[in-house]
Design a protein around this motif. Structure first.
Motif, PDB file in Angstrom:
ATOM      1  N   GLN A 208       1.200  -0.901  -0.115  1.00 28.04           N
ATOM      2  CA  GLN A 208       0.036   0.218   0.072  1.00 28.04           C
ATOM      3  C   GLN A 208       1.149   0.787   0.328  1.00 28.04           C
ATOM      4  O   GLN A 208       0.061   2.400  -1.209  1.00 28.04           O
ATOM      5  N   GLN A 209       1.793   1.319   0.960  1.00 29.66           N
ATOM      6  CA  GLN A 209       2.496   2.825   1.166  1.00 29.66           C
ATOM      7  C   GLN A 209       4.068   3.024  -0.801  1.00 29.66           C
ATOM      8  O   GLN A 209       4.190   4.107  -0.802  1.00 29.66           O
ATOM      9  N   ALA A 210       4.122   1.590  -1.006  1.00 30.59           N
ATOM     10  CA  ALA A 210       4.651   1.309  -1.960  1.00 30.59           C
ATOM     11  C   ALA A 210       3.859   2.186  -3.463  1.00 30.59           C
ATOM     12  O   ALA A 210       4.030   2.957  -4.382  1.00 30.59           O
ATOM     13  N   LEU A 211       3.127   1.683  -3.716  1.00 32.74           N
ATOM     14  CA  LEU A 211       2.463   2.212  -4.283  1.00 32.74           C
ATOM     15  C   LEU A 211       1.787   4.293  -3.880  1.00 32.74           C
ATOM     16  O   LEU A 211       1.876   4.677  -5.223  1.00 32.74           O
ATOM     17  N   LEU A 212       1.627   3.750  -3.164  1.00 35.57           N
ATOM     18  CA  LEU A 212       1.145   5.544  -2.952  1.00 35.57           C
ATOM     19  C   LEU A 212       2.495   6.628  -3.092  1.00 35.57           C
ATOM     20  O   LEU A 212       2.640   7.507  -3.920  1.00 35.57           O
ATOM     21  N   VAL A 213       3.307   6.107  -2.609  1.00 34.68           N
ATOM     22  CA  VAL A 213       4.730   6.683  -3.245  1.00 34.68           C
ATOM     23  C   VAL A 213       5.146   6.486  -5.005  1.00 34.68           C
ATOM     24  O   VAL A 213       5.520   7.506  -5.120  1.00 34.68           O
ATOM     25  N   LEU A 214       4.880   5.977  -5.342  1.00 33.59           N
ATOM     26  CA  LEU A 214       4.798   5.946  -7.016  1.00 33.59           C
ATOM     27  C   LEU A 214       4.274   6.102  -7.873  1.00 33.59           C
ATOM     28  O   LEU A 214       4.559   7.239  -8.314  1.00 33.59           O
ATOM     29  N   ARG A 215       2.860   6.457  -7.032  1.00 36.92           N
ATOM     30  CA  ARG A 215       2.098   7.162  -7.865  1.00 36.92           C
ATOM     31  C   ARG A 215       2.385   9.014  -7.078  1.00 36.92           C
ATOM     32  O   ARG A 215       1.726   9.851  -8.160  1.00 36.92           O
ATOM     33  N   GLN A 216       3.141   9.291  -6.111  1.00 37.45           N
ATOM     34  CA  GLN A 216       3.590  10.566  -5.993  1.00 37.45           C
ATOM     35  C   GLN A 216       4.571  10.926  -6.155  1.00 37.45           C
ATOM     36  O   GLN A 216       4.782  12.185  -6.485  1.00 37.45           O
ATOM     37  N   GLY A 217       5.138  10.438  -7.562  1.00 40.82           N
ATOM     38  CA  GLY A 217       6.942  10.817  -8.126  1.00 40.82           C
ATOM     39  C   GLY A 217       7.567   9.926  -7.146  1.00 40.82           C
ATOM     40  O   GLY A 217       9.019  10.627  -7.690  1.00 40.82           O
ATOM     41  N   GLY A 218       7.530   9.480  -6.012  1.00 37.35           N
ATOM     42  CA  GLY A 218       8.973   8.934  -5.161  1.00 37.35           C
ATOM     43  C   GLY A 218       9.437   7.901  -5.634  1.00 37.35           C
ATOM     44  O   GLY A 218       9.231   7.055  -6.888  1.00 37.35           O
ATOM     45  N   VAL A 219      10.757   7.538  -4.978  1.00 38.97           N
ATOM     46  CA  VAL A 219      11.452   5.857  -5.366  1.00 38.97           C
ATOM     47  C   VAL A 219      11.264   4.747  -3.996  1.00 38.97           C
ATOM     48  O   VAL A 219      10.833   5.120  -3.146  1.00 38.97           O
ATOM     49  N   VAL A 220      10.632   4.322  -4.511  1.00 40.13           N
ATOM     50  CA  VAL A 220      10.444   2.696  -3.885  1.00 40.13           C
ATOM     51  C   VAL A 220      11.315   1.733  -4.375  1.00 40.13           C
ATOM     52  O   VAL A 220      11.958   1.042  -5.018  1.00 40.13           O
ATOM     53  N   ALA A 221      12.166   1.535  -2.859  1.00 43.32           N
ATOM     54  CA  ALA A 221      12.897  -0.089  -2.430  1.00 43.32           C
ATOM     55  C   ALA A 221      12.087  -1.003  -3.172  1.00 43.32           C
ATOM     56  O   ALA A 221      11.764  -1.532  -1.356  1.00 43.32           O
ATOM     57  N   PHE A 222      12.480  -2.525  -3.048  1.00 43.15           N
ATOM     58  CA  PHE A 222      11.457  -2.968  -3.583  1.00 43.15           C
ATOM     59  C   PHE A 222      12.599  -4.807  -3.856  1.00 43.15           C
ATOM     60  O   PHE A 222      13.302  -4.646  -4.300  1.00 43.15           O
ATOM     61  N   PRO A 223      12.160  -5.816  -3.158  1.00 46.93           N
ATOM     62  CA  PRO A 223      13.106  -7.493  -3.637  1.00 46.93           C
ATOM     63  C   PRO A 223      12.254  -7.937  -4.580  1.00 46.93           C
ATOM     64  O   PRO A 223      11.203  -7.654  -5.164  1.00 46.93           O
TER      65      PRO A 223
END
Length: 215
Positions: free
Chosen positions: A14-29
Motif C-alpha cells: 500500500q505504501q509503495a503504491l502511494l509513493v510511486l503515484r506521488q513520483g517517489g522512489v521505492v526499494a523493493f525485493p
C-alpha cells in the motif's frame, strides 16, 4: 488468517503504491537484489532516480513489466528471436533489449533508442508492478559503483532516508544479476551481460526453436 509477514507485505505494498503515484522512489525485493522503482512514464521521477543513484546519464534503466501486453507501451516491436526466450525464461532473471518507443523519456533510455525489459518471478515485485499500472523501473538498489543491496538494511545503509519507501521483503538471493541479451539485426543473439541464466542456455533455446521450424 493473515500471518504477520503477509500483513507487513500488504502494508508495504500500500505504501509503495502511494509513493510511486506521488513520483517517489521505492526499494523493493526481486529474485536477485533489491531494485529501485519509479514510474517509468514520469520524467521527473526518472530524473530523481538518476540523481539518487548518481548514475551516469549514458546508462539506461531497465524496466519490469507485469505481462506481454505491456510491450506495446514501451517498444516498437518484438524481435523474432525473442519470442522463444520470453516463453522459456519469463517470468525470470532475463532482461531483453528492445527498440524503445520514441515517446519514452530520453532519461529512461539514456538516448540509446532501446529499453531493457523483463517480467520478474518474485511475487512481491510482480504484484507491485501489476498494481502500479504494469511497468516500474528496477535498476539495482545501490549508488553507482557500489554493491547492489540484498536486504532492506543494506538499502538504508547506502541511501539513508533518501529512498521514499523501503519494502521489508527480507533478504534476496544475491549472486549474479539478470542476464541481459540483445537481438542481432541479422538474427541471433548478442550477450550484453552474463547473469543468472547462462547465455549458452538462451542460445540453445533459440537454436531448438529454429530446428523445430526447419523440420
Amino acid at each position: 488468517m493473515i500471518d504477520a509477514h503477509s500483513a507487513t507485505l500488504t502494508y508495504d505494498l500500500q505504501q509503495a503504491l502511494l509513493v510511486l503515484r506521488q513520483g517517489g522512489v521505492v526499494a523493493f525485493p526481486t529474485e536477485t537484489y533489491y531494485g529501485l522503482a519509479v514510474d517509468p512514464f514520469n520524467g521527473h521521477a526518472v530524473d530523481h532516480l538518476f540523481e539518487l543513484k548518481r548514475r551516469p546519464a549514458v546508462k539506461p534503466v531497465l524496466v519490469l513489466i507485469d505481462g506481454l501486453d505491456q510491450l506495446a507501451r514501451l517498444t516498437v516491436g518484438v524481435p523474432e528471436q525473442f519470442s522463444s526466450l520470453m516463453g522459456a525464461f519469463w517470468p525470470g532473471p532475463l532482461t531483453l533489449i528492445f527498440s524503445a518507443l520514441p515517446s519514452l523519456c530520453t532519461q529512461l533510455t539514456a538516448g540509446t533508442g532501446t529499453i531493457g525489459l523483463r517480467i520478474s518471478s518474485h511475487p512481491f515485485a510482480r504484484q507491485l508492478c501489476l498494481l502500479a499500472g504494469g511497468a516500474i523501473t528496477a535498476t539495482s538498489a545501490n549508488r553507482s559503483g557500489s554493491q547492489p543491496a540484498r536486504t532492506e538494511q543494506e538499502v538504508v545503509a547506502q541511501f539513508g532516508h533518501e529512498v521514499d519507501w523501503v519494502v521489508k521483503g527480507g533478504p534476496t538471493r544475491g549472486g549474479l544479476a539478470s542476464t541481459i541479451i540483445a537481438a542481432k539485426p541479422g538474427g541471433g543473439l548478442r550477450l550484453v551481460r552474463e547473469g543468472v541464466i547462462p547465455f549458452a542456455e538462451a542460445c540453445s533455446c533459440l537454436a531448438m526453436k529454429s530446428s523445430a521450424i526447419d523440420e
